[in-house]
Design an enzyme around this catalytic site. Sequence first.
Site, PDB file in Angstrom:
ATOM      1  N   CYS A 102       0.824  -1.200   0.000  1.00 29.36           N
ATOM      2  CA  CYS A 102       0.000   0.000   0.000  1.00 29.36           C
ATOM      3  C   CYS A 102       0.865   1.259   0.000  1.00 29.36           C
ATOM      4  CB  CYS A 102      -0.901  -0.036   1.221  1.00 29.36           C
ATOM      5  SG  CYS A 102      -1.898   1.414   1.358  1.00 29.36           S
ATOM      6  N   CYS A 199      -3.963  -2.283   6.235  1.00 25.98           N
ATOM      7  CA  CYS A 199      -4.085  -0.868   5.927  1.00 25.98           C
ATOM      8  C   CYS A 199      -5.351  -0.669   5.111  1.00 25.98           C
ATOM      9  CB  CYS A 199      -2.819  -0.409   5.236  1.00 25.98           C
ATOM     10  SG  CYS A 199      -2.788  -0.225   3.514  1.00 25.98           S
TER      11      CYS A 199
END
EC number: 2.8.1.13
Length: 368
Positions: A102, A199
């Site tokens: 991410c 996340c």
Amino acid sequence: MSESQKKVIVGMSGGVDSSVSAYLLLQQGYKVEGLFMKNWEEDDGEEYCTAAADLADAQAVCDKLGIELHTVNFAAEYWDNVFELFLEEYKAGRTPNPDILCNKEIKFKAFLEFAAEDLGADYIATGHYVRRADVDGKSQLLRGLDGNKDQSYFLYTLSHEQIAQSLFPVGELEKPQVRKIAEELDLITAKKKDSTGICFIGERKFRDFLGRYLPAQPGKILTVDGEEIGTHQGLMYHTLGQRKGLGIGGTKEGSEDPWYVVDKDVENNILIVAQGHDHPRLMSVGLIAQQLHWVNREPLQGTLRCTVKTRYRQTDIPCTVTALDEDRIEVRFDEPVAAVTPGQSAVFYLGEVCLGGGIIEQRLPLQS
């Protein structure tokens, strides 16, 4: 251009670290604006509430600091470049780290490009606990000052060019200082707990979440001696060194010591377990890593003495790294290490400097 004219876009997550980052940058004289990234299309009420609450908190902080908050939807990029890869890795029996992906694909690529091109930013900033240093015209990534919170492990894929465009204000502070600043400013995020979980997917139960996207694949659980003692619902639900969630007790005549996952036989869909957290089968003398990223963009030549982490918050392990070719390295630990997990990242350090890292392709077992 003086700092006062330089524009910084802060990634505002609705948490305390990004809130204080925005404040510190204002104090340093930058022109500061916030950006809230929506990276996941909610498909359930609970998750929607979390995202909405985070956005509301980010907006409240920006209002209090007197800065503008932009929003952007990167859900398509997240799905294509993070989530699908994450599922592929799990299907292959490996254990990926989505936070690293991410940061690579969203926070320091999609966000960096959007901030520069659409919002005219000179820099982006995040609430990560890392520092940067500029040496001989190249930016280096350093560990955060707070050893407990250092997040350089998650940012090893960044190149020196990306680091040069990024600011990390809280990396110079310890976490209690950050909370204290937020409390003194009476920010709504001052007492908010740190987010955990994947996340952007948040705190939901991981097994339930994974089960939506990957069908269960039941198989046998065998001991290291080949005795069948149970069944698992899918190798993807288990990681090396895990002891919870196996659903097996002590054997009839055996000891009551807890069972640990020591290996996965992906080809035959078998989970291999042993008793005791330091069973020799769980130990590795080294690893092979691929998909390498060096912060200075210079591939390793020959060998390197440094330290390595094979998971977040692990104590550094002294090691010798040898280049096998441009995209693969062999790492030999000075002492055997438990639970080295294919799919996770091996990240290398020289003192305070994060050199880069790679994905663990295979571990070199102490005994097979």
